[in-house]
Motif scaffolding. Sequence first.
Motif, PDB file in Angstrom:
ATOM      1  N   VAL A 265       0.843  -1.197   0.000  1.00 49.40           N
ATOM      2  CA  VAL A 265       0.000   0.000   0.000  1.00 49.40           C
ATOM      3  C   VAL A 265       0.879   1.248   0.000  1.00 49.40           C
ATOM      4  CG1 VAL A 265      -1.551   1.383   1.432  1.00 49.40           C
ATOM      5  CG2 VAL A 265      -2.036  -1.038   1.053  1.00 49.40           C
ATOM      6  N   ARG A 266       1.855   1.268   0.886  1.00 52.08           N
ATOM      7  CA  ARG A 266       2.760   2.413   0.989  1.00 52.08           C
ATOM      8  C   ARG A 266       3.516   2.627  -0.325  1.00 52.08           C
ATOM      9  NH1 ARG A 266       6.344   1.194   5.561  1.00 52.08           N
ATOM     10  NH2 ARG A 266       4.604   1.905   6.848  1.00 52.08           N
ATOM     11  N   GLY A 267       3.824   1.539  -1.014  1.00 53.17           N
ATOM     12  CA  GLY A 267       4.559   1.626  -2.265  1.00 53.17           C
ATOM     13  C   GLY A 267       3.682   1.891  -3.475  1.00 53.17           C
ATOM     14  N   SER A 268       2.371   2.136  -3.246  1.00 53.51           N
ATOM     15  CA  SER A 268       1.424   2.478  -4.317  1.00 53.51           C
ATOM     16  C   SER A 268       1.318   1.390  -5.386  1.00 53.51           C
ATOM     17  CB  SER A 268       1.807   3.822  -4.961  1.00 53.51           C
ATOM     18  OG  SER A 268       1.765   4.861  -4.000  1.00 53.51           O
ATOM     19  N   ASP A 269       1.291   0.111  -4.937  1.00 55.68           N
ATOM     20  CA  ASP A 269       1.133  -1.010  -5.861  1.00 55.68           C
ATOM     21  C   ASP A 269      -0.189  -1.718  -5.538  1.00 55.68           C
ATOM     22  OD1 ASP A 269       1.194  -3.416  -7.268  1.00 55.68           O
ATOM     23  OD2 ASP A 269       3.382  -3.553  -7.155  1.00 55.68           O
ATOM     24  N   PRO A 270      -1.289  -1.353  -6.221  1.00 53.43           N
ATOM     25  CA  PRO A 270      -2.593  -1.930  -5.883  1.00 53.43           C
ATOM     26  C   PRO A 270      -2.677  -3.433  -6.110  1.00 53.43           C
ATOM     27  CG  PRO A 270      -2.740  -0.618  -7.893  1.00 53.43           C
ATOM     28  CD  PRO A 270      -1.390  -0.355  -7.309  1.00 53.43           C
TER      29      PRO A 270
END
Length: 450
Positions: A265-270
């Motif tokens: 989530v923090r790494g913006s990978d849905p």
Amino acid sequence: MATHNNHFSQAQSSTAAHQPLAERLRPRTLAEVIGQQHVLGEGMPLRLAFESGRPHSCILWGPPGVGKTTIARLMADAFDAQFISISAVLGGVKDIREAVEQAQAARDGLMQQRTIVFVDEVHRFNKSQQDAFLPHVESGLFTFIGATTENPSFEVNSALLSRAAVYVLQSLNTEDLKQIVAKAQAIQAVPAIEDEALERLIAYADGDARRLLNTLETLSITAEQARVGSITDAWLLKVLGERMRRYDKGGEQFYDTISALHKSVRGSDPDAALYWFCRMLDGGADPRYLARRIVRMAWEDIGLADPRAMQMCNDAAATYERLGSPEGELALAQAVIYLAVAPKSNAGYMAYNKAKAFVKGDTTRPVPLHLRNAPTKLMKQLDYGKDYRYAHSEEGGFAAGESYLPEGMEEPGFYQPVPRGLEIKIAQKLADLRALNEAARAAKEDESGL
């Protein structure tokens, strides 16, 4: 509960065929151990400990079914030591006391035998129970070996941990598990297994030798009853049903997986975030726990960059409470996607941590008089609340030049908005307010200079 024995018997007893398969295939020598070559191979630390002739206290940390108990028993054999096993799940101080008495008897007897005390699931013992081992480990009465599936840094007392080497054991790989199947077939404990069925069986074991052996035993008994000469993939699926996955709902693997979800989530990978979310649901994690963690992620990693994230996560949690499983899980999944694609900011999280640390290390500064409440006449006479400027009565709803920190305290700058999402506007607003403050204070200095 405590049990003890001196050595493994090298001879095959007449009842060997009736022993569980796991016991029949248990290694009798270090060379027979499958896997863990990173600690048991030539020149590796645990192998050197065996060869030294001097036992030392240690913690064997690893997932279930990787050989922790086997290694402890082999260590007792290697050092010609009395082996005392205690289960932290079933045992207690009484078992520890009995182990101490047995160790003393072995030390003081005619043979003067060493003792190894093995504590399975040592993380289940509380602090006082773990402390009970310390004086005897320090005196050398016995060698302590603890086995745990949990991180010793969190679950084992620091005093005991400092006196024991930690060896990290790993899940068995595919080739290791295939070797175990071959050994079982070598003693004709299981029938032939077709390649496709073998691959599925190895995947089902998921790195756990004990699980593999128990499954092989079940298959062997079932195959004999059904008069099946060879295990096919179709028959295996019929017997095992839907593939089960090992998933410890409260253990190390659990926290590794939630960590992977949070970092995705923090790494913006849905996609990755959804994968780990579904892994946790598939493994039996409580969706309510996931809902709490999702709300936490919104506050920690999205923060004021997108305040809608917190609302969406709260709404998803409420939806799950209303609908339950499996319908409510869709709301949680969409909240995870939203968090992954939302602008990220940990500015609020960092500001809170900085403020906490500052207050903890600072003196107790008095509240300035103008900020104090003055509900009584005496307090007003003592100038409580004097010269306080009511912001709503000021131009623009802002008392330019006013100070809200304790006297003598410099501006700490805890909160530093990031240039993403709503915090771009927040940063601009704060910059405008700072400019107003500086102008008002400069004007006040000019007046006092006149």
